[in-house]
Design a protein around this motif. Structure first.
Motif, short mmCIF file in Angstrom:
data_model
loop_
_atom_site.label_atom_id
_atom_site.label_comp_id
_atom_site.label_asym_id
_atom_site.label_seq_id
_atom_site.Cartn_x
_atom_site.Cartn_y
_atom_site.Cartn_z
N LEU A 147 1.47 -61.21 -15.95
CA LEU A 147 0.06 -60.87 -16.19
C LEU A 147 -0.77 -61.02 -14.92
O LEU A 147 -1.65 -60.19 -14.65
N ALA A 207 -2.84 -58.01 -13.23
CA ALA A 207 -4.30 -58.11 -13.10
C ALA A 207 -4.79 -57.66 -11.73
O ALA A 207 -5.97 -57.31 -11.57
N LYS A 231 -8.19 -54.27 -17.46
CA LYS A 231 -7.89 -54.94 -18.71
C LYS A 231 -6.45 -54.66 -19.10
O LYS A 231 -5.90 -53.61 -18.79
N ILE A 232 -5.88 -55.62 -19.81
CA ILE A 232 -4.47 -55.53 -20.19
C ILE A 232 -4.33 -55.81 -21.68
O ILE A 232 -4.87 -56.79 -22.20
N VAL A 259 -1.92 -57.03 -24.51
CA VAL A 259 -0.69 -57.80 -24.71
C VAL A 259 -0.18 -57.50 -26.11
O VAL A 259 -0.87 -57.74 -27.10
N ALA A 290 -0.18 -66.09 -22.74
CA ALA A 290 -1.00 -65.01 -22.19
C ALA A 290 -2.40 -65.50 -21.83
O ALA A 290 -2.95 -65.16 -20.77
N ILE A 321 -7.58 -59.93 -21.06
CA ILE A 321 -6.55 -59.37 -21.95
C ILE A 321 -7.13 -59.06 -23.33
O ILE A 321 -8.13 -59.64 -23.74
N LYS A 322 -6.47 -58.15 -24.00
CA LYS A 322 -6.70 -57.88 -25.41
C LYS A 322 -5.36 -58.04 -26.11
O LYS A 322 -4.35 -57.50 -25.64
N ILE A 323 -5.34 -58.77 -27.20
CA ILE A 323 -4.08 -59.10 -27.85
C ILE A 323 -3.95 -58.37 -29.19
O ILE A 323 -4.91 -58.28 -29.96
#
Length: 313
Positions: free
Chosen positions: A108, A112, A117-118, A120, A139, A146-148
């Motif tokens: 991650l 980044a 934005k990532i 997960v 995470a 992040i967005k999960i």
């Protein structure tokens, strides 16, 4: 800057050799989301009893399933990643493992540097503390945006793909029973509010609606129990033996909590449970393969990631 997608699976030993298996098991079984026992109590048991007795046995099983491409779980996760890279060419799509390599936090942090934005995405349709929450904890420890996606068992497209993988097997033979077998978890987790069992039952219920097969011949069971504490029942092995005793000797099994082939499907089911079923008098034992590199499943995951990226937090 690109959007990012990190696919996360459970992990695998670096090799089937005892030293690597022991290292993997130690990391896995030291996770407090997996084993809720106080560390001061659990660690002496783990190091003094579990690892010395379980490592050799697990190493033998991993040697049975190991391929030229290495661990099947790792190899199929790479295939999914590569499929999604083609579907999302403008995204930075990577993979990591909860235990072992590639490491979630390290991956991650590298992502980044190139991503605003990532997303997960744990490769577990149903949420449970012992798998999904460990991914979420790691995470979040990376301290990057992040967005999960916590689960996807209730997504209509996923249910549709699951049903489409099962139906051809039902059409090919006259099965006495269809068993949906999920990885079990300790019943204490469910009592403490873990939604996993409810989500498993709902996965079965929604999939049944799309299958051309009598619902009274479909059951939900659980497998892969570990340790002496009570886990979710009925256990798959017991269920198989009971079916044979009732004269139901032709069984089809699907394992929706596993999206790729792994030790549980290739060794526990296709070898151990198969042998137990045949030894008790069963005739036809068939396992529906997991999603693996199914292109429809990869497309679903790509669409799911795009949808989550567009959602407001």
């Amino acid at each position: 800057m690109k959007n990012g997608l990190l696919l996360v699976n459970l992990g695998s030993p670096a090799s089937p050799n005892s030293e690597d298996v022991k290292s993997y098991l130690k990391e896995f079984l030291s996770d407090t989301n997996v084993i809720e026992m106080p560390k001061a109590v659990w660690q002496p048991i783990l190091n003094g009893i579990i690892l010395p007795t379980r490592t050799w046995r697990s190493s033998t099983f991993y040697k049975h399933i190991w391929t030229k491409a290495g661990s099947p779980l790792i190899a199929y996760t790479k295939m999914i990643r590569d499929n999604i890279r083609q579907l999302l060419p403008n995204w930075n799509v990577q993979m990591a493992m909860t235990y072992g390599q590639p490491d979630i936090v390290e991956t991650l942090k590298l992502m980044a540097q190139k991503c605003d934005k990532i997303v997960v995405l744990p490769l577990f349709p149903q949420y449970t503390q012992s798998s999904s929450q460990s991914i979420i904890d790691q995470a979040e420890a990376a301290n990057v945006p992040i967005k999960i996606i916590k689960h996807f068992y209730d997504q209509p497209e996923y249910i549709k793909i699951l049903a489409e993988t099962i139906q051809p097997y039902l059409d090919a033979n006259d099965y006495d029973e269809l068993i949906f077998s999920y990885h079990s978890i300790p019943t204490a987790m469910v009592k403490h509010g873990d939604p996993y069992q409810e989500q498993c039952v709902e996965t079965t219920a929604q999939t049944i609606k799309l299958l051309n097969f009598p619902s009274e011949k479909i059951k939900t069971a659980y497998q892969s129990k570990f340790g002496p504490m009570p886990w979710l029942k009925p256990y798959l092995k017991n269920e198989l033996n009971q079916l044979v005793a009732m004269g139901k000797r032709n069984v089809l099994i699907v394992t929706p909590s596993f999206v790729v082939d792994c030790l549980e499907t290739l060794e526990e089911d296709n070898v151990q449970n198969y042998q137990s079923f045949k030894a008790s008098g069963g005739d036809n034992f068939k396992l529906v393969p997991p999603m693996n590199d199914n292109p429809d499943f990869s497309q679903f995951l790509a669409d799911l990631a795009q949808s989550r990226m567009n959602e407001a937090d």
